[in-house]
Design a protein around this motif. Structure first.
Motif, short mmCIF file in Angstrom:
data_model
loop_
_atom_site.label_atom_id
_atom_site.label_comp_id
_atom_site.label_asym_id
_atom_site.label_seq_id
_atom_site.Cartn_x
_atom_site.Cartn_y
_atom_site.Cartn_z
N TYR A 1 -14.49 83.31 -8.51
CA TYR A 1 -15.54 82.96 -7.58
C TYR A 1 -17.29 83.02 -8.06
N TYR A 2 -17.34 83.91 -8.99
CA TYR A 2 -18.81 83.85 -9.11
C TYR A 2 -19.20 82.77 -10.19
N ARG A 3 -17.97 82.31 -10.95
CA ARG A 3 -18.26 81.39 -12.01
C ARG A 3 -18.20 79.90 -11.08
N ALA A 4 -17.69 79.91 -10.06
CA ALA A 4 -17.65 78.60 -9.20
C ALA A 4 -19.07 78.47 -8.54
N ALA B 1 -22.42 89.38 -13.96
CA ALA B 1 -22.68 89.19 -12.44
C ALA B 1 -21.77 90.28 -11.70
N THR B 2 -20.33 89.58 -12.23
CA THR B 2 -19.01 90.27 -11.39
C THR B 2 -18.98 91.29 -11.70
N ALA B 3 -19.40 92.21 -12.87
CA ALA B 3 -19.01 93.40 -13.24
C ALA B 3 -20.17 94.21 -12.45
N ILE B 4 -21.55 93.68 -12.36
CA ILE B 4 -22.31 94.49 -11.86
C ILE B 4 -21.94 95.13 -10.42
N ARG B 5 -21.50 93.66 -9.59
CA ARG B 5 -21.17 93.77 -8.26
C ARG B 5 -20.01 94.76 -8.10
N THR B 6 -19.04 94.66 -9.12
CA THR B 6 -17.83 95.64 -9.07
C THR B 6 -18.31 97.01 -9.04
N VAL B 7 -19.40 97.65 -9.99
CA VAL B 7 -19.80 98.88 -9.97
C VAL B 7 -20.16 99.25 -8.74
N VAL B 8 -21.03 98.34 -7.94
CA VAL B 8 -21.40 98.94 -6.67
C VAL B 8 -20.51 98.88 -5.73
N VAL B 9 -19.45 98.08 -5.82
CA VAL B 9 -18.38 98.35 -4.57
C VAL B 9 -17.55 99.48 -5.19
N VAL B 10 -17.29 99.82 -6.23
CA VAL B 10 -16.66 101.13 -6.69
C VAL B 10 -17.45 102.19 -6.09
N VAL B 11 -18.80 102.41 -6.58
CA VAL B 11 -19.38 103.56 -6.05
C VAL B 11 -19.61 103.93 -4.45
N MET B 12 -19.74 102.51 -3.96
CA MET B 12 -19.64 102.38 -2.41
C MET B 12 -18.31 103.08 -1.83
N ALA B 13 -17.37 102.65 -2.25
CA ALA B 13 -15.72 102.92 -1.86
C ALA B 13 -15.82 104.53 -2.31
N LEU C 1 -22.71 86.97 3.82
CA LEU C 1 -24.12 87.58 3.17
C LEU C 1 -23.74 87.65 1.72
N THR C 2 -22.59 88.09 1.43
CA THR C 2 -22.30 88.15 -0.07
C THR C 2 -22.34 86.97 -0.83
N SER C 3 -22.04 85.72 -0.33
CA SER C 3 -22.05 84.45 -1.03
C SER C 3 -23.43 84.05 -1.14
N ILE C 4 -24.28 84.13 -0.03
CA ILE C 4 -25.62 83.66 -0.17
C ILE C 4 -26.43 84.75 -1.19
N LEU C 5 -26.48 85.99 -1.20
CA LEU C 5 -26.89 86.95 -2.08
C LEU C 5 -26.52 86.73 -3.56
N ALA C 6 -25.23 86.41 -3.76
CA ALA C 6 -24.81 86.07 -5.06
C ALA C 6 -25.32 85.06 -5.58
#
Length: 137
Positions: free
Chosen positions: A82-85, A32-44, A15-20
């Protein structure tokens, strides 16, 4: 129980790959990676507080801190790449190459963790590598 969590991890990774891929359109991959990372940090951290494990921070050894920080740096580098790829390529080709991490992990586990490398492991690595080549070419 580990298998259920591993399977769920695979589903969420897919799901991460498709949504990303959809979300990264027109967005700088680093942003985009920074935004994703903030979400992961908050969730963790939400999970840490929901499970009342925040008191365990003081019990973490120096060695664990060092390796957790190094792991975090490796994760960050992986996500940036990964996000750049994903931004440059098709998800159906980027994801199989990314999953070569399984082969690399087995090799590193053998070299550094002295885990057993069996004929079955070798065959699995060959099949994963061959499958990746077939999917990308």
């Amino acid at each position: 129980m580990w298998f259920i969590f591993a399977l769920l991890s695979a589903v969420f990774a897919a799901l991460t790959s498709i949504l990303a891929k959809v979300g990264i359109e027109g967005v700088n991959s680093n942003l985009a990676t920074a935004i994703r990372t903030v979400v992961v940090v908050v969730m963790a951290w939400v999970m840490v507080f929901l499970t009342h494990t925040q008191n365990g921070i003081s019990g973490i050894s120096r060695k664990s801190w060092i390796f957790l920080i190094l792991s975090g740096l490796a994760t960050g580098a992986s996500w940036l790449c990964y996000y750049r790829a994903l931004q440059l390529g098709e998800a159906s080709k980027v994801v199989p190459v990314d999953k070569l991490s399984v082969v690399i992990t087995l090799a590193l586990a053998f070299l550094f963790l002295h885990e057993e490398f069996t004929v079955k492991s070798l065959l699995g690595c060959i099949l994963i590598s061959a499958g990746t080549i077939v999917m990308v070419v």
